[in-house]
Design a protein around this motif. Structure first.
Motif, mmCIF file in Angstrom:
data_model
loop_
_atom_site.group_PDB
_atom_site.id
_atom_site.type_symbol
_atom_site.label_atom_id
_atom_site.label_comp_id
_atom_site.label_asym_id
_atom_site.label_seq_id
_atom_site.Cartn_x
_atom_site.Cartn_y
_atom_site.Cartn_z
ATOM 1 N N ARG A 37 54.761 40.014 33.897
ATOM 2 C CA ARG A 37 53.956 39.750 32.699
ATOM 3 C C ARG A 37 53.323 38.372 32.750
ATOM 4 O O ARG A 37 52.137 38.210 32.466
ATOM 5 N N SER A 38 54.112 37.372 33.119
ATOM 6 C CA SER A 38 53.584 36.006 33.094
ATOM 7 C C SER A 38 52.552 35.780 34.195
ATOM 8 O O SER A 38 51.630 34.997 34.025
ATOM 9 N N PHE A 39 52.678 36.480 35.322
ATOM 10 C CA PHE A 39 51.705 36.292 36.399
ATOM 11 C C PHE A 39 50.450 37.134 36.180
ATOM 12 O O PHE A 39 49.341 36.616 36.133
ATOM 13 N N TYR A 40 50.627 38.456 36.050
ATOM 14 C CA TYR A 40 49.469 39.343 35.954
ATOM 15 C C TYR A 40 48.825 39.344 34.572
ATOM 16 O O TYR A 40 47.700 39.808 34.416
ATOM 17 N N GLY A 41 49.503 38.836 33.563
ATOM 18 C CA GLY A 41 48.954 38.811 32.215
ATOM 19 C C GLY A 41 48.141 37.566 31.904
ATOM 20 O O GLY A 41 47.589 37.445 30.814
ATOM 21 N N ARG A 42 48.048 36.645 32.871
ATOM 22 C CA ARG A 42 47.275 35.422 32.637
ATOM 23 C C ARG A 42 45.792 35.757 32.503
ATOM 24 O O ARG A 42 45.242 36.478 33.331
ATOM 25 N N PRO A 43 45.149 35.242 31.484
ATOM 26 C CA PRO A 43 43.707 35.507 31.343
ATOM 27 C C PRO A 43 42.912 35.070 32.577
ATOM 28 O O PRO A 43 41.960 35.751 32.972
ATOM 29 N N SER A 44 43.289 33.962 33.202
ATOM 30 C CA SER A 44 42.554 33.501 34.385
ATOM 31 C C SER A 44 42.677 34.500 35.533
ATOM 32 O O SER A 44 41.711 34.747 36.257
ATOM 33 N N TYR A 45 43.841 35.114 35.700
ATOM 34 C CA TYR A 45 44.019 36.112 36.755
ATOM 35 C C TYR A 45 43.171 37.346 36.473
ATOM 36 O O TYR A 45 42.492 37.865 37.355
ATOM 37 N N ILE A 46 43.215 37.801 35.223
ATOM 38 C CA ILE A 46 42.454 38.989 34.844
ATOM 39 C C ILE A 46 40.959 38.742 35.021
ATOM 40 O O ILE A 46 40.243 39.567 35.597
ATOM 41 N N LEU A 47 40.478 37.593 34.575
ATOM 42 C CA LEU A 47 39.055 37.265 34.699
ATOM 43 C C LEU A 47 38.641 37.158 36.165
ATOM 44 O O LEU A 47 37.630 37.734 36.580
ATOM 45 N N ARG A 48 39.433 36.458 36.960
ATOM 46 C CA ARG A 48 39.114 36.291 38.381
ATOM 47 C C ARG A 48 39.082 37.650 39.090
ATOM 48 O O ARG A 48 38.180 37.930 39.888
ATOM 49 N N SER A 49 40.052 38.516 38.788
ATOM 50 C CA SER A 49 40.085 39.843 39.402
ATOM 51 C C SER A 49 38.889 40.682 38.980
ATOM 52 O O SER A 49 38.314 41.410 39.793
ATOM 53 N N THR A 50 38.500 40.563 37.726
ATOM 54 C CA THR A 50 37.363 41.331 37.226
ATOM 55 C C THR A 50 36.057 40.850 37.855
ATOM 56 O O THR A 50 35.195 41.661 38.207
ATOM 57 N N LEU A 51 35.914 39.545 38.031
ATOM 58 C CA LEU A 51 34.681 39.014 38.617
ATOM 59 C C LEU A 51 34.543 39.341 40.106
ATOM 60 O O LEU A 51 33.434 39.304 40.636
ATOM 61 N N LYS A 52 35.632 39.680 40.764
ATOM 62 C CA LYS A 52 35.584 40.038 42.189
ATOM 63 C C LYS A 52 35.130 41.476 42.419
ATOM 64 O O LYS A 52 34.810 41.841 43.540
ATOM 65 N N VAL A 53 35.079 42.279 41.379
ATOM 66 C CA VAL A 53 34.712 43.688 41.505
ATOM 67 C C VAL A 53 33.245 43.796 41.909
ATOM 68 O O VAL A 53 32.384 43.139 41.341
ATOM 69 N N ARG A 54 32.984 44.633 42.908
ATOM 70 C CA ARG A 54 31.613 44.757 43.417
ATOM 71 C C ARG A 54 31.016 46.153 43.245
ATOM 72 O O ARG A 54 29.861 46.378 43.577
ATOM 73 N N SER A 55 31.809 47.112 42.746
ATOM 74 C CA SER A 55 31.266 48.456 42.541
ATOM 75 C C SER A 55 32.021 49.136 41.399
ATOM 76 O O SER A 55 33.126 48.724 41.042
ATOM 77 N N MET A 56 31.427 50.181 40.858
ATOM 78 C CA MET A 56 32.072 50.924 39.777
ATOM 79 C C MET A 56 33.334 51.608 40.294
ATOM 80 O O MET A 56 34.343 51.660 39.598
ATOM 81 N N ASN A 57 33.305 52.110 41.516
ATOM 82 C CA ASN A 57 34.466 52.756 42.105
ATOM 83 C C ASN A 57 35.631 51.760 42.215
ATOM 84 O O ASN A 57 36.768 52.086 41.883
ATOM 85 N N GLU A 58 35.343 50.559 42.666
ATOM 86 C CA GLU A 58 36.369 49.518 42.768
ATOM 87 C C GLU A 58 36.900 49.157 41.379
ATOM 88 O O GLU A 58 38.103 48.967 41.198
ATOM 89 N N PHE A 59 36.012 49.094 40.390
ATOM 90 C CA PHE A 59 36.431 48.783 39.029
ATOM 91 C C PHE A 59 37.384 49.858 38.491
ATOM 92 O O PHE A 59 38.403 49.540 37.889
ATOM 93 N N ILE A 60 37.063 51.101 38.738
ATOM 94 C CA ILE A 60 37.902 52.211 38.270
ATOM 95 C C ILE A 60 39.285 52.145 38.921
ATOM 96 O O ILE A 60 40.310 52.321 38.252
#
Length: 75
Positions: A37-60
């Protein structure tokens, strides 16, 4: 040596043994959930992971994995 036995004959039902005199299995499980929870729930981690997405398939795929992770750590 249970690790050697597992290496010689791996099975899906194998459960590693913990050499731990300070915590019960349940306490370790709770601590593991808190760590996830403390690692994967960090807003910075979530934002960074979301910004790395390059396609809709990867996002899904990432969204699906994220939902599974959330279900497992909040259940």
């Amino acid at each position: 040596d249970f690790w050697l036995a597992f290496a010689k004959n791996p099975t899906e039902t194998f459960t590693p043994r913990y050499c731990n005199q300070f915590f019960s299995d349940e306490e370790l499980h709770v601590l593991l959930k808190q760590a996830y929870r403390s690692f994967y729930g960090r807003p910075s981690y979530i934002l960074r992971s979301t910004l790395k997405v390059r396609s809709m398939n990867e996002f899904i795929k990432k969204a699906s994995m994220g939902i599974k992770l959330l279900k497992s750590i909040y259940s």
